[in-house]
Design a protein around this motif. Structure first.
Motif, PDB file in Angstrom:
ATOM      1  N   THR A 252       2.835 -14.078  -3.375  1.00  0.00           N
ATOM      2  CA  THR A 252       3.347 -12.994  -4.225  1.00  0.00           C
ATOM      3  C   THR A 252       2.738 -11.654  -3.819  1.00  0.00           C
ATOM      4  OG1 THR A 252       3.586 -14.563  -6.047  1.00  0.00           O
ATOM      5  CG2 THR A 252       3.617 -12.240  -6.616  1.00  0.00           C
ATOM      6  N   PHE A 253       1.447 -11.653  -3.470  1.00  0.00           N
ATOM      7  CA  PHE A 253       0.768 -10.429  -3.013  1.00  0.00           C
ATOM      8  C   PHE A 253       1.455  -9.876  -1.759  1.00  0.00           C
ATOM      9  CE2 PHE A 253      -2.546  -8.823  -0.036  1.00  0.00           C
ATOM     10  CZ  PHE A 253      -2.840  -7.631  -0.679  1.00  0.00           C
ATOM     11  N   LEU A 317     -11.478  -5.243   1.171  1.00  0.00           N
ATOM     12  CA  LEU A 317     -10.616  -4.455   2.048  1.00  0.00           C
ATOM     13  C   LEU A 317      -9.141  -4.819   1.910  1.00  0.00           C
ATOM     14  CD1 LEU A 317     -12.717  -4.522   5.369  1.00  0.00           C
ATOM     15  CD2 LEU A 317     -12.657  -2.732   3.612  1.00  0.00           C
ATOM     16  N   GLY A 318      -8.846  -5.962   1.269  1.00  0.00           N
ATOM     17  CA  GLY A 318      -7.477  -6.457   1.184  1.00  0.00           C
ATOM     18  C   GLY A 318      -6.452  -5.453   0.682  1.00  0.00           C
ATOM     19  N   PRO A 319      -6.729  -4.782  -0.435  1.00  0.00           N
ATOM     20  CA  PRO A 319      -5.705  -3.862  -0.974  1.00  0.00           C
ATOM     21  C   PRO A 319      -5.624  -2.520  -0.251  1.00  0.00           C
ATOM     22  CG  PRO A 319      -7.208  -4.684  -2.684  1.00  0.00           C
ATOM     23  CD  PRO A 319      -7.839  -4.965  -1.371  1.00  0.00           C
ATOM     24  N   VAL A 320      -6.580  -2.213   0.644  1.00  0.00           N
ATOM     25  CA  VAL A 320      -6.632  -0.854   1.191  1.00  0.00           C
ATOM     26  C   VAL A 320      -6.264  -0.765   2.666  1.00  0.00           C
ATOM     27  CG1 VAL A 320      -8.328  -0.102  -0.507  1.00  0.00           C
ATOM     28  CG2 VAL A 320      -9.117  -1.034   1.669  1.00  0.00           C
ATOM     29  N   VAL A 321      -6.306  -1.883   3.425  1.00  0.00           N
ATOM     30  CA  VAL A 321      -5.917  -1.795   4.833  1.00  0.00           C
ATOM     31  C   VAL A 321      -4.416  -1.533   4.919  1.00  0.00           C
ATOM     32  CG1 VAL A 321      -7.789  -3.248   5.693  1.00  0.00           C
ATOM     33  CG2 VAL A 321      -5.657  -4.317   4.960  1.00  0.00           C
ATOM     34  N   THR A 322      -4.020  -0.796   5.940  1.00  0.00           N
ATOM     35  CA  THR A 322      -2.619  -0.364   6.035  1.00  0.00           C
ATOM     36  C   THR A 322      -1.781  -1.245   6.950  1.00  0.00           C
ATOM     37  OG1 THR A 322      -3.272   1.194   7.781  1.00  0.00           O
ATOM     38  CG2 THR A 322      -3.201   2.030   5.515  1.00  0.00           C
ATOM     39  N   LEU A 328      -3.902  -9.407   7.735  1.00  0.00           N
ATOM     40  CA  LEU A 328      -3.999 -10.828   8.075  1.00  0.00           C
ATOM     41  C   LEU A 328      -5.390 -11.183   8.585  1.00  0.00           C
ATOM     42  CD1 LEU A 328      -0.531 -11.503   9.745  1.00  0.00           C
ATOM     43  CD2 LEU A 328      -1.315 -12.232   7.488  1.00  0.00           C
ATOM     44  N   LEU A 329      -6.028 -10.288   9.354  1.00  0.00           N
ATOM     45  CA  LEU A 329      -7.390 -10.525   9.831  1.00  0.00           C
ATOM     46  C   LEU A 329      -8.362 -10.607   8.656  1.00  0.00           C
ATOM     47  CD1 LEU A 329      -9.545 -10.757  12.050  1.00  0.00           C
ATOM     48  CD2 LEU A 329      -9.606  -8.238  12.124  1.00  0.00           C
ATOM     49  N   VAL A 330      -8.238  -9.666   7.733  1.00  0.00           N
ATOM     50  CA  VAL A 330      -9.110  -9.668   6.552  1.00  0.00           C
ATOM     51  C   VAL A 330      -8.911 -10.950   5.741  1.00  0.00           C
ATOM     52  CG1 VAL A 330      -9.519  -8.552   4.320  1.00  0.00           C
ATOM     53  CG2 VAL A 330      -9.326  -7.168   6.385  1.00  0.00           C
ATOM     54  N   SER A 386      -0.731  -7.451 -13.988  1.00  0.00           N
ATOM     55  CA  SER A 386       0.199  -6.938 -14.988  1.00  0.00           C
ATOM     56  C   SER A 386      -0.327  -5.668 -15.651  1.00  0.00           C
ATOM     57  CB  SER A 386       0.462  -8.012 -16.043  1.00  0.00           C
ATOM     58  OG  SER A 386       1.384  -7.564 -17.008  1.00  0.00           O
ATOM     59  N   GLY A 387      -1.647  -5.635 -15.888  1.00  0.00           N
ATOM     60  CA  GLY A 387      -2.232  -4.493 -16.596  1.00  0.00           C
ATOM     61  C   GLY A 387      -2.480  -3.280 -15.733  1.00  0.00           C
ATOM     62  N   THR A 388      -2.805  -3.506 -14.436  1.00  0.00           N
ATOM     63  CA  THR A 388      -3.156  -2.384 -13.556  1.00  0.00           C
ATOM     64  C   THR A 388      -2.052  -2.041 -12.567  1.00  0.00           C
ATOM     65  OG1 THR A 388      -4.190  -3.787 -11.864  1.00  0.00           O
ATOM     66  CG2 THR A 388      -5.580  -3.051 -13.699  1.00  0.00           C
ATOM     67  N   GLY A 389      -1.101  -2.951 -12.407  1.00  0.00           N
ATOM     68  CA  GLY A 389      -0.024  -2.706 -11.458  1.00  0.00           C
ATOM     69  C   GLY A 389      -0.424  -2.902 -10.007  1.00  0.00           C
ATOM     70  N   GLY A 390      -1.584  -3.504  -9.763  1.00  0.00           N
ATOM     71  CA  GLY A 390      -2.051  -3.718  -8.391  1.00  0.00           C
ATOM     72  C   GLY A 390      -3.107  -4.801  -8.324  1.00  0.00           C
ATOM     73  N   TYR A 391      -3.686  -4.962  -7.130  1.00  0.00           N
ATOM     74  CA  TYR A 391      -4.603  -6.072  -6.880  1.00  0.00           C
ATOM     75  C   TYR A 391      -6.052  -5.644  -6.668  1.00  0.00           C
ATOM     76  CZ  TYR A 391      -0.520  -9.075  -6.331  1.00  0.00           C
ATOM     77  OH  TYR A 391       0.627  -9.789  -6.556  1.00  0.00           O
ATOM     78  N   ILE A 392      -6.345  -4.343  -6.738  1.00  0.00           N
ATOM     79  CA  ILE A 392      -7.691  -3.868  -6.414  1.00  0.00           C
ATOM     80  C   ILE A 392      -8.739  -4.504  -7.317  1.00  0.00           C
ATOM     81  CG2 ILE A 392      -9.208  -1.853  -6.397  1.00  0.00           C
ATOM     82  CD1 ILE A 392      -6.852  -0.181  -5.437  1.00  0.00           C
ATOM     83  N   TRP A 393      -8.529  -4.472  -8.631  1.00  0.00           N
ATOM     84  CA  TRP A 393      -9.531  -5.023  -9.542  1.00  0.00           C
ATOM     85  C   TRP A 393      -9.564  -6.546  -9.501  1.00  0.00           C
ATOM     86  CZ3 TRP A 393     -13.712  -3.212 -11.593  1.00  0.00           C
ATOM     87  CH2 TRP A 393     -13.856  -1.831 -11.715  1.00  0.00           C
TER      88      TRP A 393
END
Length: 426
Positions: A252-253, A317-322, A328-330, A386-393
């Motif tokens: 899903t991510f 680093l998962g949510p921030v690499v472009t 995939l490496l991370v 659902s609460g933050t709209g992303g995966y960073i936290w």
């Protein structure tokens, strides 16, 4: 010297592959299932974790039964029930029926790790246990990799229901091979005598001449009074949280952050898991070769476990690499750390135990801790996303637990676990 014991390693490895193929099938099929039934991210989080509810509840009771029922019947019965539950998922009609199938699957899958922990102790010399246990636990990476590709192909070509039927049938094919070939090394006819003697002589290291006949299994209360047991449990919990976050939410991510199709998601989910298995086996083999028997029994494998937890901190680093390939490496390195560390933690449990008859119980207790956190990982992630709209936290929470696991394994697993009772009398 022959190495026919490798067939046992292959059997238990493929059992875990099938186990995890069945688990990830729902994750791969999540998009069409959610679309068909109108499920929210929170509802999908509960379905992802549903099998773990009964899995966690049944781990310790089934672990206590291994010595009475026997590993062969425990593993065989488990895969028969969970394969049937997987196939029945194809006939479900909504949230309640899917959840019910997952609950049955979870209860029956709880047989595998406790019973196979005892099988590894019975079948393999002490200085092969790291490799074999990591191979066995590596089914938890190979299974999602293979399952992601197979399920994605089936879902894309025939619909999500077909994938569950096919995976259920696979389990029954494996069961036939298990019933034909598995037995104790002392009794199977296909094992050469020279290899049989090597296994019996070396499976307990230099403890073999001290213990004689194995003592009676220690009680649950006695085992839970040992600090090292709690060190194993907490470490496993911290590592498995990350492993299950990826197992349930990685497809899903990738779909939500990279706008991938179901088929491409299947392939890109498979890549980190396949590479992780190879890296994990290499690390485990090095741990076997670099540690002496004295170091193994003193629990020095904890150093490798702590290093794996630190490696997994790359999850930040998962949510921030472009770049997709950077991502995939991370993901590969994070999976290598969390799953290899968890496998080596099971090996550390066997290293510290002086009574082989305690192995299935301690593996069950350790797996309980890991899967308890595995149970909450997809639910917490569902609420956070659902609460933050992303995966960073979501990834930051996992990182905090990984730091905790590294600290705990280095401080709380320093004392060997002696038998509660003396050797049995002839």
């Amino acid at each position: 010297m022959t190495h026919k014991r490798a067939w046992i390693a292959l059997l238990i490895f493929t059992a875990v592959i099938i186990n995890y193929m069945d688990r990830i099938a729902l994750s791969v099929a999540a998009k069409p299932i959610a679309a068909e039934f109108g499920f929210s991210p929170v509802q999908m989080g509960y379905l992802f974790s549903g099998f773990l509810w009964t899995y966690v509840l049944c781990l310790i009771p089934l672990g206590l039964l291994v010595e009475k029922i026997g590993a062969k019947r425990m593993v065989g019965g488990g895969i028969a029930v969970w394969s049937a539950a997987t196939a029945v998922t194809a006939m479900t009609t909504g949230f309640t029926s899917i959840l019910a199938a997952r609950l049955v699957m979870g209860a029956s899958e709880a047989t595998t790790f406790p019973a196979c922990g005892r099988i590894i102790r019975d079948w393999f010399p002490e200085r092969e246990r790291g490799l074999i246990t990591t191979l066995f636990n590596g089914g938890s990476t190979a299974g999602p990799a293979i399952g992601a590709m197979v399920a994605a192909a089936l879902v894309s070509s025939f619909g999500w229901r077909t994938s569950f039927v096919a995976l259920g049938a696979l389990g029954f094919i494996w069961l036939a091979a298990w019933l034909i070939w598995y037995g104790q090394p002392e009794t199977v006819s296909w094992l050469p005598e020279v290899e049989k003697l090597k296994i019996i002589k070396e499976r307990n290291g230099d403890q073999a001449h001290k213990l004689g006949d194995d003592p009676e299994p220690s009680s649950l209360g006695y085992l839970l009074s040992q600090t090292s047991i709690w060190g194993l449990v907490i470490t496993q919990a911290c590592l498995v949280y990350t492993a299950y976050l990826f197992l349930t939410w990685l497809p899903t991510f990738l779909q939500s952050t990279r706008d991938l199709s179901t088929m491409n998601t299947g392939y890109l989910t498979a890549v980190p898991y396949l590479i992780t298995m190879i890296l994990g086996l290499t690390i485990a083999r090095f741990s076997d070769k670099s540690l002496s028997s004295i170091a193994i029994q003193a629990g020095k494998r904890r150093n490798f476990i702590a290093a794996m937890a630190i490696l997994s901190l790359l999850i930040l680093l998962g949510p921030v690499v472009t770049s997709l390939w950077q991502l995939l490496l991370v993901l590969t390195l994070v999976l290598t750390g969390s799953t290899t560390g968890a496998g080596l933690n099971f090996t550390l449990a066997s290293d510290l135990l002086r009574n082989p008859r305690d192995v299935s119980r301690v593996i069950a207790i350790t797996a309980f801790g890991g899967n308890l956190f595995g149970l909450i990982a997809p639910i917490i992630t569902g609420y956070v996303v659902s609460g933050t709209g992303g995966y960073i936290w979501a990834f930051r929470i996992a990182a905090a637990l990984l730091l905790c696991g590294a600290f705990v394994t280095m401080t709380m697993t320093r004392k060997p676990i002696e038998p509660q009772f003396g050797p049995r009398k002839a």
